[in-house]
Design an enzyme around this catalytic site. Structure first.
Site, PDB file in Angstrom:
ATOM      1  N   ASP A  15      -7.749   6.065  -2.017  1.00 26.76           N
ATOM      2  CA  ASP A  15      -6.937   4.905  -1.616  1.00 26.76           C
ATOM      3  C   ASP A  15      -6.596   4.075  -2.840  1.00 26.76           C
ATOM      4  OD1 ASP A  15      -5.650   2.851  -0.461  1.00 26.76           O
ATOM      5  OD2 ASP A  15      -7.224   2.325   0.967  1.00 26.76           O
ATOM      6  N   CYS A  21       0.808  -1.216   0.000  1.00 21.80           N
ATOM      7  CA  CYS A  21       0.000   0.000   0.000  1.00 21.80           C
ATOM      8  C   CYS A  21       0.842   1.268   0.000  1.00 21.80           C
ATOM      9  CB  CYS A  21      -0.951  -0.009   1.187  1.00 21.80           C
ATOM     10  SG  CYS A  21      -0.122  -0.233   2.759  1.00 21.80           S
ATOM     11  N   HIS A  46      -1.747   0.731   7.313  1.00 19.42           N
ATOM     12  CA  HIS A  46      -2.113   1.027   5.939  1.00 19.42           C
ATOM     13  C   HIS A  46      -1.615   2.420   5.591  1.00 19.42           C
ATOM     14  CE1 HIS A  46      -4.274   0.267   2.296  1.00 19.42           C
ATOM     15  NE2 HIS A  46      -5.120   1.294   2.454  1.00 19.42           N
TER      16      HIS A  46
END
Lengths: 669, 318
Positions: free
Chosen positions: A473, A413, A457
């Site tokens: 995201d 991520c 994250h």
């Protein structure tokens, strides 16, 4: 008096070697958990001494004389010195206590020494809690404490081990009420933090101030608990579970750093919010940083909490302990405008942008110039091109972003978020990287979310003129399961590969037994953390206020009164007179005689019960059956071998129902 | 008769109650809160130090589990007070009949303890001179013999008897000082020297006893009468079922002595009493009738256990 000591030793060796064995076992067990906390050298030294003493129980000759004991003490001191810890501090103190305990084991000469060993063992038990406070350890220590108490019981009662353990367990149970009251009402004064008594906090895993794209993948393999969130109303769906952490604005191409701007004071109406809010309580585990992870975005912040200019929640108080925060967050919000400095900061780029990247941005942007269009294009690019989501991307030493975007195309991520922000900035739109946690496992039993390090994250935030800062995201484009389902931590740790939870949280029937058990356990653990470990002076004040006690005098008075009452109650219960069934039968029989006395039939002292019954029957034949029934029953209970409680009840009933009223009238006539 | 109520505060606060106990009584004493005292032992004080240490650790590190451990142990400390008291509460103590002893001997005193409660009393300690220990099961009665050595002759009041309990943890000592009105009779220590019995034809005794002593001519069997010497009982006949018969010797009539304090040899009073004691024992053992005369008591010649105890008691209390 050497004579009496010798006598005691003989007694210890022959009669009560089981006291020693019992004591040694308990002491061995109490030190055992420290094997995970302390230096192996010290623990090893302790267990050598321990074994030595244990052998000495069976073979007295192996016990050391004064000289050897002195040498062992010197060795212990040398060993402590080798640890370079001095005298103060948690590790140092515990090392000293354990070494002293080991040496004292070899020097048990009198009953007083036995007591000293037991007391030292209790201190060791307390030090264990300074390292770990789990339920498991607490239960373990309860058992060992029972066996330590049993040692004293064997010593003072000369009973067998089983009976001693039973008595110790009973003592513990009887001590429970007063202990609970003391725990709840004993005033907790926040101790000053004496730095010299604390060890330097061991570096904890977790998010850091400096962000590297790869740093989050290390956390992906940790199931360490970060915090728990208990919701009073609706629990947000997975796509709303973004727990905001540090925000990174500056980059040198490799590392990302938070904004260096002076802390912006947020105006009262810094947010315009809409929609429903989430109400929840966050129970943060102890941590090094002052960060508090809240759902995007929290409102109504009160000290010691504060919100930074980039909407990160901070705690100015002590975060090295477990803290509880009551929060409210709105998932839909508008942060408003950016000032010039902020705009400049959030479009900053490290060096000259490589032509390949410029070309990529131009290509993605096409003819549309709006930031929304570019966002869409970049996400589509990630989705449609051969990008991979992996915990272990190849190393990217030189120009990591360019390498990632154009060559390796495999990342976690952090890589996607940084690359995305970079591309937005190249196009001239303000964007930044936000880190935090996403998701969390929902515990149905306790109705709370549990967020672990593996849920760490990173995502991106783009400033849009009409919406303010807006979350984007990129991971949702490349690996939507990550956001929708969350991380399957067990599998991820086991395989070292990215794993997402398979189970859909909406379908409760799919939860298997193991998971159910785990959830129950975690729920118990949550309550444990909340009510036992984290019961601070604030919680105490809340509880007392709820009970109508507002000052310390009232509290102390209540404490004394309750303890006195409980002790008195226990005392009465302990010294109660046994109610003997035989005597109870006699009481009922006397009532029976009293009834008949009204009819003028008085039992002579020398008359047997049967003779009396016969006399009554002769005088009043109608009573024949009842009187004989009562008499037989009475005799059976009073002189019989086995007493049936039902028979006593029957006797009572028969005496009660013996009707003499009619006869009484006749008699009085 | 149980404990006498304590009448006023002054009596109640008397320090001697803690050590010596209340006024001596004859009957069984039931141990109640007035009779039982309790203080922490040295180990109990050590436990207090332990509690403070744990509290300090919990306070410095602000650790709730350490607090909890400390509170649990503190609570156990309180519960232990109750249990230690409970170890003695409700016991009924009585001193059984005991035999007179000679000075310097060990007196065996039977202490009868009844436990009317439904729980056992473990490792109870009974202290007189030494400490005896015993365990009394629930709803049971037990007799424990304790020994005490007495060197002085006379009628001795029984020392304060202490029942002590430290069970379960030895952090507290509960004790109950008990005084019983059952004095111990201590006869003088019999003299070791063997001095022949004194001649008895003095002081105008009309015994007409000028016969030679020491002859052993058997003169016949008579029906047993209380007071006859056991060694003269015809045991073989008794074993055959012929009843108790006593052998009579012709010399027996002649052997009548008179023990006079005034004529007893000895350097001081105690030696004389010892000598008299020895004679009484010997005369009784050899079946000689003996008269007894000391200032304040004059017993005509007689024989038997009763006579013997009267003489010895007179010597003890002289």
């Amino acid at each position: 008096m050497p004579g009496s000591i010798g006598l005691f030793l003989i007694m210890l060796d022959h009669v009560h070697s089981n006291v020693l064995i019992f004591l040694l076992c308990s002491v061995g067990l109490i030190v055992l958990p420290h094997a995970w906390n302390l230096s192996n050298l010290i623990i090893g030294f302790f267990y050598i001494l321990w074994l030595w003493r244990l052998l000495g129980v069976y073979r007295k000759t192996v016990l050391p004389n004064r000289l050897i004991l002195f040498l062992a003490t010197l060795a212990g001191i040398a060993l402590l010195y080798s640890q370079h810890q001095g005298l103060l501090g948690l590790d140092a103190g515990t090392h000293i206590i354990i070494t002293a305990l080991g040496l004292k084991l070899l020097e048990i000469r009198s009953e007083r020494d036995l007591y000293l060993v037991v007391y030292l063992a209790f201190v060791v038990a307390a030090t264990l809690f300074l390292y770990q406070q789990s339920i498991g350890l607490a239960i373990y220590i309860v058992f060992v404490c029972v066996s330590l108490l049993a040692t004293l019981i064997i010593l003072n009662g000369r009973v067998t081990a089983t009976i001693a353990l039973k008595i110790a367990g009973l003592l513990l149970l009887q001590a429970l009420p007063v202990a609970t009251i003391l725990f709840l009402l004993f005033p907790r004064i926040e101790a000053p933090r004496w730095e010299f008594l604390q060890d330097k906090h061991k570096a904890k895993t977790g998010l850091s101030e400096i962000f590297e794209p790869g740093s989050i993948s290390d956390l992906g393999l940790s199931d360490e608990l970060v915090f728990r969130a208990k919701f009073t109303g609706a629990v947000p769906p997975p796509a709303h579970r973004y727990w905001r952490g540090p925000v990174y604005t500056y980059t040198n191409g490799k590392l990302w750093l938070p904004s260096t701007q002076k802390v912006k004071v947020l105006p009262q109406d810094y947010l315009s919010v809409s929609g429903a809010a989430y109400q929840y309580t966050v129970l943060m585990e102890p941590q090094d940083k002052e960060w508090v992870f809240a759902l995007e975005l929290p409102v109504g912040i009160r000290p010691p909490l504060r919100l930074t200019g980039d909407y990160q929640l901070m705690n100015d108080g002590n975060t090295h302990i477990r803290n509880e925060y009551v929060l409210r967050s709105y998932p839909t919000f508008n942060t408003g405008t950016l000032d010039n400095a902020e705009f400049k900061e959030n479009t900053q780029l490290p060096a000259k942008v490589s032509p390949k990247i410029t070309e990529l941005v131009t290509r993605l942007q096409g003819v549309e110039t709006s930031p929304e269009a570019l966002i869409r294009q970049i996400l589509t690019h990630f989705r449609t091109e051969a990008f991979y989501y992996t915990l272990r991307p190849p190393l990217m030493e030189q120009d990591p972003i360019e390498t990632f975007l154009l060559k390796t195309r495999a990342g976690f991520c952090g890589h996607y978020a940084t690359a995305f922000v970079y591309l937005m900035r190249v196009a001239g739109f303000p964007a930044r990287v936000v880190s935090g946690y996403q998701g969390g496992e929902y515990n149905k039993v306790g109705n709370f979310l549990e967020i672990r390090q593996a849920d760490a994250h990173a995502w991106a935030e783009v400033w849009l003129s009409d919406k303010g800062w807006t979350r984007v995201d990129p991971t949702a484009a490349i690996a939507p399961e990550r956001i929708e389902q969350g991380v399957n931590i067990d599998l991820q740790i086991a395989s070292g590969l990215v794993n997402f939870s398979r189970i859909n949280l909406g379908q409760s029937g799919m939860v298997n037994f193991y998971q159910q058990f785990r959830q129950v356990w975690q729920s118990v653990d949550y309550q444990w953390q909340r009510w036992v470990i984290n019961y601070t002076n604030e919680q105490q004040a809340d509880l007392l206020a709820a009970l109508g006690m507002f000052d310390i005098q009232t509290m102390l008075r209540a404490l004394f009164i309750l303890i006195t009452l409980l002790t008195l109650g226990l005392f009465i219960w302990l010294t109660r007179q046994p109610r003997q069934t035989k005597d109870a039968a006699l009481i009922w029989y006397e009532k029976f005689c009293a009834k008949l006395a009204k009819l003028g039939l008085i039992k002579a002292p020398a008359e047997t019960a049967t003779a009396f019954a016969d006399r009554v029957s002769k005088r009043y034949p109608t009573l024949n059956v009842a009187v004989h029934q009562i008499t037989v029953l009475f005799l059976k209970i009073r002189y019989g071998k086995d007493i049936d409680p039902n028979e006593l009840k029957l006797l009572a009933q028969r005496v009660k129902t013996l009707n003499i009223n009619q006869l009484l009238k006749k008699h009085s006539l | 008769m149980f404990t006498q109520p304590i009448r006023n505060l002054k009596e109640r606060l008397q320090l001697s109650r803690f050590f010596k106990g209340e006024k001596p009584t004859k009957g069984p004493i039931e141990l109640n809160h007035r009779r039982i005292f309790i203080i922490p032992t040295l180990s109990g004080l050590g436990f207090g130090v332990l509690l403070l240490t744990l509290l300090l650790i919990a306070f410095v590190y602000n650790n709730n589990l350490a607090y909890l451990l400390c509170f649990f142990l503190a609570s156990i400390f309180v519960v232990t007070i109750l249990h230690t008291f409970r170890g003695l509460a409700g016991l009924k103590v009585q001193v059984g009949p005991h035999k007179p002893i000679f000075a310097g001997e060990l007196a065996a005193i039977p202490v009868i303890i009844e436990n009317p409660y439904h729980y056992p009393r473990l490792h109870l300690q009974i202290q007189l001179d030494q400490i005896e220990t015993c365990t009394i099961e629930a709803s049971c009665q037990q007799q424990i013999i304790i020994h005490t050595k007495i060197l002085q002759r006379g009628l001795h009041e029984l020392d304060t008897l202490r029942l002590i309990n430290t069970f379960p943890l030895g952090l507290f000592r509960a004790w109950s000082p008990l005084r019983f009105d059952t004095p111990i009779m201590v006869y003088p220590k019999p003299a070791k020297q063997l001095i022949p019995f004194p001649d008895t034809d003095s002081d105008g005794l009309q015994s007409g006893a000028h016969q030679k002593r020491g002859g052993e001519d058997f003169s016949g069997l008579h029906e047993y009468q209380p007071g006859d010497a056991p060694k003269h009982i015809h045991w073989k006949a008794f074993a055959k079922g012929q009843g108790l018969l006593t052998k009579h010797y012709s010399t027996q009539l002649a052997s009548e002595i008179y023990l006079h304090f005034a004529t007893t040899p000895g350097h001081n009073l105690e030696e004389r009493l010892s000598q008299l004691c020895r004679w009484v024992i010997d005369a009784e053992a050899s079946g000689i009738r003996y008269g007894f005369n000391i200032p304040g008591l004059n017993l005509p010649p007689s024989f038997g256990t009763l006579h013997r105890s009267r003489c010895l008691e007179a010597l003890a209390c002289f």
